[in-house]
Design an enzyme around this catalytic site. Structure first.
Site, short mmCIF file in Angstrom:
data_model
loop_
_atom_site.label_atom_id
_atom_site.label_comp_id
_atom_site.label_asym_id
_atom_site.label_seq_id
_atom_site.Cartn_x
_atom_site.Cartn_y
_atom_site.Cartn_z
N LEU A 67 37.57 47.28 50.58
CA LEU A 67 38.82 46.51 50.52
C LEU A 67 38.76 45.38 49.49
CD1 LEU A 67 39.38 46.44 54.37
CD2 LEU A 67 40.60 47.84 52.69
N PRO A 68 39.91 44.86 49.08
CA PRO A 68 39.93 43.86 48.01
C PRO A 68 39.46 42.47 48.41
CG PRO A 68 42.05 45.03 48.16
CD PRO A 68 41.27 45.36 49.39
N THR A 94 32.94 43.40 49.00
CA THR A 94 32.27 42.15 48.63
C THR A 94 33.05 41.04 49.32
OG1 THR A 94 31.54 43.05 46.51
CG2 THR A 94 31.51 40.67 46.74
N LYS A 170 24.68 39.86 47.98
CA LYS A 170 25.52 40.60 47.02
C LYS A 170 26.24 39.62 46.09
CE LYS A 170 27.84 43.59 44.72
NZ LYS A 170 28.97 44.38 45.20
#
Length: 301
Positions: A67-68, A94, A170
């Site tokens: 997802l964004p 992320t 990340k």
């Protein structure tokens, strides 16, 4: 139908669509959701069953999120957990560590597992099941999510620590890559000014102590060639770099060099717009080394 091989993929963009295809090829019963009709149609062309309603996926044993933003993760997970039956949710977004901690607690309250597992490897890795993943979660949650992680990474995942820790590492990975894209570009710009072929300089540096994936692969393949077609957007990298600095500052750290690099990404974002390829940062820090050259008026439109 083996219900333990049913997996919902939420988000069918470049990465999510490729992961759905990989799971399908590996024998999983995949159903995908994306609010974009075009994304659903592309997935369907690849043999993926799709739905236009997220609610249809509630209670699916496994789910993969691509997802964004963290906000969309927060809005999605409760819907998936609204019906009993969820074994594990693997969030490859992320995202933000606070969101992952909250979602892990919510899942646990429903006798399900949630792991934050942001990935690296791009669309090529997603399409071939060779991604790497930074995994945050409890040992029990990791065990529940492992079948999906194995399918997506071939076992190339690292259990970083508790919920949210995968997100932190990340983000640090991405801000380091962002800083390296700036520094390599500036270095090759200096080489070019001295009349040295940037490709020769990049190859030489890549065989020495200053070398990196950025100098060995990203610049030769996407910048010096002028193609800028990595498939990862400048908007997403600028977001990740800024978020990494925010996460650092939340605990009192002040990474000055990384913050300066993140600022250069915001400047590039203003000049080129979010849809530009992330390798186009070179056009702002070292325009002489890429055939695309410096941004022109209107590039950010």
């Amino acid at each position: 139908m083996n219900t333990n091989r049913r997996v919902a993929v939420i988000g069918l963009g470049s990465m999510g669509g490729a992961m759905a295809s990989t799971l399908h090829t590996a024998g999983w019963d995949v159903i995908g959701f994306d609010p974009s009709e075009g994304a659903r149609a592309t997935a369907a062309e690849g043999g993926i069953t799709t739905t236009a309603s997220l609610e249809d996926l509630a209670g699916t044993p496994y789910a993969v999120l691509s997802l964004p933003s963290a906000a969309i993760v927060e809005a999605t997970v409760p819907t998936l957990l609204a019906t009993p039956g969820v074994v594990a949710i693997v969030d490859t977004t992320t995202s933000e560590p606070g969101t992952s901690k909250a979602m892990a607690e919510l899942a646990a309250s429903k006798d399900a597992a949630f792991v934050d597992a942001p990935v690296s490897g791009g669309r090529a890795g997603a399409a071939t099941g060779t991604l790497s993943a930074f995994v945050g979660g409890t040992e029990a949650a990791l065990a529940s999510a492992e079948p999906v992680l194995q399918a997506l990474t071939g076992g190339n995942f690292a259990h970083i620590g508790g919920p949210g820790s995968g997100n932190v590492v990340k983000l640090l990975n991405n801000v380091l890559a962002a800083a390296n894209l700036v520094s390599v570009g500036e270095a090759l710009g200096v080489a070019k000014a001295y009349g040295i072929d940037p490709a020769v300089a990049a190859e030489s540096i890549s065989n020495a102590s200053g070398g990196s994936k950025v100098s060995a692969n990203m610049y030769p393949n996407w910048v010096l060639s002028g193609t800028h077609d990595s498939g990862f957007s400048l908007g997403l990298m600028a977001r990740d770099a800024a978020l990494a600095i925010d996460v650092a500052r939340e605990i009192g750290e002040q990474p000055e060099l990384l913050a300066a690099a993140a600022g250069q990404w915001q400047e590039a974002l203003a000049l080129l717009g979010p849809a530009a390829d992330f390798t186009e940062i070179a056009r702002t820090v070292a325009p002489a080394v890429t055939p695309a050259g410096a941004p022109a008026a209107g590039d950010a439109a």
